[in-house]
Design a protein around this motif. Structure first.
Motif, PDB file in Angstrom:
ATOM      1  N   GLU A   1       0.869  -1.182   0.000  1.00  0.00           N
ATOM      2  CA  GLU A   1       0.000   0.000   0.000  1.00  0.00           C
ATOM      3  C   GLU A   1       0.902   1.227   0.000  1.00  0.00           C
ATOM      4  N   VAL A   2       0.430   2.308  -0.614  1.00  0.00           N
ATOM      5  CA  VAL A   2       1.239   3.530  -0.609  1.00  0.00           C
ATOM      6  C   VAL A   2       0.391   4.716  -0.159  1.00  0.00           C
ATOM      7  N   THR A   3       0.993   5.587   0.639  1.00  0.00           N
ATOM      8  CA  THR A   3       0.375   6.864   1.009  1.00  0.00           C
ATOM      9  C   THR A   3       1.327   7.971   0.589  1.00  0.00           C
ATOM     10  N   PHE A   4       0.849   8.881  -0.264  1.00  0.00           N
ATOM     11  CA  PHE A   4       1.649  10.054  -0.624  1.00  0.00           C
ATOM     12  C   PHE A   4       1.246  11.197   0.298  1.00  0.00           C
ATOM     13  N   VAL A   5       2.241  11.864   0.860  1.00  0.00           N
ATOM     14  CA  VAL A   5       1.936  12.893   1.837  1.00  0.00           C
ATOM     15  C   VAL A   5       2.905  14.068   1.683  1.00  0.00           C
TER      16      VAL A   5
END
Ligand SMILES: *Cc1c(COP(=O)(O)O)cnc(C)c1O
Length: 387
Positions: free
Chosen positions: A119-123
């Motif tokens: 899973e990826v979260t861009f922040v």
């Protein structure tokens, strides 16, 4: 680890004069796929160049010393280096990455996540609340890129690393924009340093290569083994070229960043320029952090030109010493237009969210005379503004 030598000495002379066979001064280029066994069931120190090769290993040792790591893995590109670190993730694991990271990194993370490999979260890593809520998801990996590409945003590696450690998250820092000459993320708490050696480390725009440096010996061994299994390791010839380029890393980048500082000030004062992004400028919001964690402000900068797309087009077609091309960190100065080049695949929505405007241009400052570079920019801006 021979870290009693100063970094300039390691870059210039690590591995010199250590050839056992003939006392060759320069570490030899070993172009061989295989190595003779000394007897039945008795391999020598090397068996097959996919997993280990003396030329590649020399470059890896030098890079590990420069980055204060326990070991390094030399691979075929910067993207391969990022992918090698991502191989630590299993389905269900999460990686937190900057929303304004290098376009190729963004694309790789997005596509691998779509394949459900993680899973990826861009922040926005400069937004403390957003970063904290991303870390509250207890990701396996935090990817940092500072200064960021192309907006030159700076984040505090030691603060981010401490926050990540507190929730059991490993930290990988892409150090391509500064090189170990100007920033050493492992000393600031990172577990891994990633490089596109294509850029400053080789520095001559004639190799595509990458490297991962690991702070921990077991991590380095595990990644080296995986690189040998997948065959993502770099070619011996590329390693030879890169080590040759690396010899002059310090004088190159020091000279390049001096010119970059002059050019940033020149652009900031120019009426056709709406904004300049360079950590060395007093106007840059990340300047204090850069002063604290970097040995210099680097030789990359970006700016927003008046006149929108037309201004960009006329400028890009008017430069004579700068070349319109992707990549960076070489001896020659380049100009790139992120929206249509390096960050085109990101899509306009993600670009807008990251603050990458259509009138943004990125410069990589080379080793030419700074007067020639400023004269070139002056005439190109004149042409762009009369269009
Ligand atoms: C160029 C670049 C990469 C990718 O490296 P390649 O050698 O082109 O695969 C990764 N990160 C950053 C910051 C880069 O500039």
């Amino acid at each position: 680890m021979n870290n009693d030598r100063r970094p300039e000495t390691i870059a210039a002379a690590d591995g010199i004069g250590q050839d056992v066979a003939f006392g060759a001064l320069a570490p030899p280029l070993y172009l061989t796929s295989s190595y003779r066994f000394t007897g039945f069931e008795n391999p020598g120190p090397y068996d097959y160049s996919r997993s280990c090769n003396p030329t590649r290993d020399q470059l890896a040792r030098t890079l590990a010393k420069l980055e204060h790591g326990a070991g390094a893995i030399v691979v075929s590109s910067g993207m391969a280096a990022i992918d090698l670190v991502l191989s630590l993730l299993e389905p269900g694991d999460r990686v937190v990455a900057p929303h304004d990271c290098y376009g190729g990194t963004f694309r790789l993370l997005k596509l691998r996540a779509e394949k459900r490999q993680f899973e990826v979260t861009f922040v926005d890593q400069g937004n403390e609340a957003a970063l904290d809520s991303a870390l509250a998801q207890r990701p396996k990996l935090l990817l940092i890129e500072t200064p960021s590409n192309p907006l030159m945003r700076v984040v505090d590696i030691s603060i981010l690393a401490a926050k990540a450690k507190a929730v059991g998250t490993k930290v990988a820092a892409d150090n391509t924009f500064l090189s170990p000459a100007l920033q050493q993320p492992i000393l600031l708490g990172a577990d891994f340093v990633i490089h596109s050696t294509t850029k400053y480390l080789n520095g001559h725009s004639d190799v595509i290569g990458g490297a991962v440096v690991a702070a921990d010996e077991a991590d380095a061994a595990a990644l080296l083994k995986w690189a040998g299994i997948t065959g993502v390791t770099g070619s011996p010839f590329d390693a030879y070229q890169t080590l040759r380029g690396l010899r002059s890393l310090f004088p190159r980048i020091e000279r390049q960043q001096r010119s970059a500082g002059l050019i940033a000030s020149f652009l900031e004062a120019h009426p056709c320029i709406e904004a300049v992004h360079y950590p060395g400028l007093a106007s840059h919001p990340g300047r204090a952090i850069a002063v604290k964690q970097q040995r210099g402000f680097g030789a990359m900068l970006s700016f927003e030109i008046a006149g929108g797309r037309d201004g960009v087009k006329h400028f890009a077609e008017s430069v004579r010493i700068f070349t319109l091309a992707e990549s960076l960190g070489g001896v020659e100065s380049l100009v790139a237009h992120p929206a249509t080049m390096t960050h085109a695949d990101m899509g306009s929505d993600a670009r807008r969210a990251a603050g990458i405007q259509d009138n943004l241009l990125r410069l990589s400052i080379g080793l030419e005379s700074e007067q020639d570079l400023i004269e070139d920019l002056t005439q190109a801006l004149d042409r762009a503004s009369f269009s």
